[in-house]
Design an enzyme around this catalytic site. Structure first.
Site, PDB file in Angstrom:
ATOM      1  N   CYS A 104      39.729  35.380  38.412  1.00 35.62           N
ATOM      2  CA  CYS A 104      40.164  35.749  39.768  1.00 35.62           C
ATOM      3  C   CYS A 104      39.119  35.211  40.743  1.00 35.62           C
ATOM      4  CB  CYS A 104      40.364  37.253  39.898  1.00 35.62           C
ATOM      5  SG  CYS A 104      38.880  38.231  39.625  1.00 35.62           S
ATOM      6  N   ASN A 119      35.703  38.277  40.263  1.00 35.50           N
ATOM      7  CA  ASN A 119      35.411  38.761  38.895  1.00 35.50           C
ATOM      8  C   ASN A 119      34.912  40.208  38.899  1.00 35.50           C
ATOM      9  OD1 ASN A 119      33.222  37.865  36.090  1.00 35.50           O
ATOM     10  ND2 ASN A 119      35.312  38.551  36.017  1.00 35.50           N
ATOM     11  N   CYS A 147      37.488  42.816  40.179  1.00 34.42           N
ATOM     12  CA  CYS A 147      38.697  43.665  40.184  1.00 34.42           C
ATOM     13  C   CYS A 147      39.735  43.195  39.167  1.00 34.42           C
ATOM     14  CB  CYS A 147      39.336  43.689  41.576  1.00 34.42           C
ATOM     15  SG  CYS A 147      38.275  44.371  42.862  1.00 34.42           S
ATOM     16  N   ARG A 148      40.417  42.083  39.470  1.00 35.61           N
ATOM     17  CA  ARG A 148      41.572  41.693  38.655  1.00 35.61           C
ATOM     18  C   ARG A 148      41.206  41.119  37.305  1.00 35.61           C
ATOM     19  NH1 ARG A 148      44.017  37.899  43.077  1.00 35.61           N
ATOM     20  NH2 ARG A 148      41.775  37.778  43.508  1.00 35.61           N
ATOM     21  N   SER A 149      40.270  40.161  37.262  1.00 31.57           N
ATOM     22  CA  SER A 149      40.006  39.528  35.959  1.00 31.57           C
ATOM     23  C   SER A 149      39.308  40.453  34.965  1.00 31.57           C
ATOM     24  CB  SER A 149      39.297  38.182  36.112  1.00 31.57           C
ATOM     25  OG  SER A 149      38.055  38.301  36.744  1.00 31.57           O
ATOM     26  N   ASP A 180      45.472  40.622  45.051  1.00 31.58           N
ATOM     27  CA  ASP A 180      44.099  41.101  45.241  1.00 31.58           C
ATOM     28  C   ASP A 180      44.108  42.539  45.776  1.00 31.58           C
ATOM     29  OD1 ASP A 180      41.510  41.503  45.969  1.00 31.58           O
ATOM     30  OD2 ASP A 180      41.348  39.704  47.226  1.00 31.58           O
TER      31      ASP A 180
HETATM   32  P1  4NP Z   1      38.904  40.065  42.559  1.00 29.83           P
HETATM   33  O1  4NP Z   1      38.840  40.874  43.944  1.00 29.83           O
HETATM   34  O2  4NP Z   1      39.039  38.611  42.905  1.00 29.83           O
HETATM   35  O3  4NP Z   1      40.125  40.635  41.906  1.00 29.83           O
HETATM   36  O4  4NP Z   1      37.628  40.402  41.812  1.00 29.83           O
HETATM   37  C1  4NP Z   1      38.005  40.557  45.001  1.00 29.83           C
HETATM   38  C2  4NP Z   1      36.705  40.972  44.979  1.00 29.83           C
HETATM   39  C3  4NP Z   1      35.898  40.685  46.056  1.00 29.83           C
HETATM   40  C4  4NP Z   1      36.394  39.979  47.139  1.00 29.83           C
HETATM   41  C5  4NP Z   1      37.696  39.556  47.150  1.00 29.83           C
HETATM   42  C6  4NP Z   1      38.501  39.848  46.064  1.00 29.83           C
HETATM   43  N1  4NP Z   1      35.557  39.722  48.244  1.00 29.83           N
HETATM   44  O5  4NP Z   1      36.055  39.126  49.223  1.00 29.83           O
HETATM   45  O6  4NP Z   1      34.374  40.085  48.238  1.00 29.83           O
END
Ligand code: 4NP
Length: 158
Positions: free
Chosen positions: A8, A11, A13-15, A125
């Site tokens: 993602c 790294n 939340c989703r992955s 996201d």
């Molecule tokens: P992820 O979520 O890609 O699922 O880990 C996010 C985590 C942090 C951010 C965006 C999405 N950020 O903008 O900091």
């Protein structure tokens, strides 16, 4: 050994959720010995951090532990993994742009393994939203990871 990396943006939340869900499903199938499972982000802003507490709490409510520390997806990972699974089109395109021409890995959207998903469907996201977003991510990852495991079992005779 079949190697799978979920990718993602951050790294956190989703992955890591997809990684934890896939580990859970693989363990339940008694196939842990056959897999190397990891996750990474296309961005490095959160490198070194554990999974988001909201993601870990949502997973824990379903008996799934999230583990690991955030890291950026590195060029060498294109050689290390058989399957590189992106959570959305932005991350898929970012990986495809970077991939060496003769990369042996299969780079695809995670939800392309969910027979009930529309083409190009994303795991959205959840970072800036509420807890329901994290529940939705889990539902989508569970469904897609079942399809992914079924696909890999067929392809690799497991
Ligand atoms: P992820 O979520 O890609 O699922 O880990 C996010 C985590 C942090 C951010 C965006 C999405 N950020 O903008 O900091």
């Amino acid at each position: 050994m079949v190697s799978v990396c979920f990718v993602c943006l951050g790294n956190i939340c989703r992955s890591p959720t997809a990684e934890g869900v896939f580990r859970h499903i693989v363990r339940r199938a008694g196939l842990e010995h056959a897999f190397f499972i990891d996750s990474a982000g296309t961005a490095a802003y959160h490198a070194g951090e554990p999974p988001d507490v909201r993601a870990s709490a949502a997973a824990k409510r379903r008996g799934i532990e999230l583990s690991g520390r955030a890291r950026r997806f590195e060029d060498v990972d294109f050689e290390r993994f058989d399957y590189v699974l992106a959570m959305d089109l932005e991350n898929l395109r970012s990986l495809q742009r970077r991939a060496p021409k003769r990369a042996r890995c299969r780079i695809a959207l995670l939800r392309s393994f969910d027979p009930s998903a529309e083409p190009n469907a994303a795991v959205p996201d959840p970072y800036y939203g509420g807890d329901e977003g994290f529940e939705h991510v889990l539902d989508l990852c569970l469904s897609a990871c079942e399809g992914l495991l079924a696909h890999i079992r067929r392809e690799h005779g497991l």
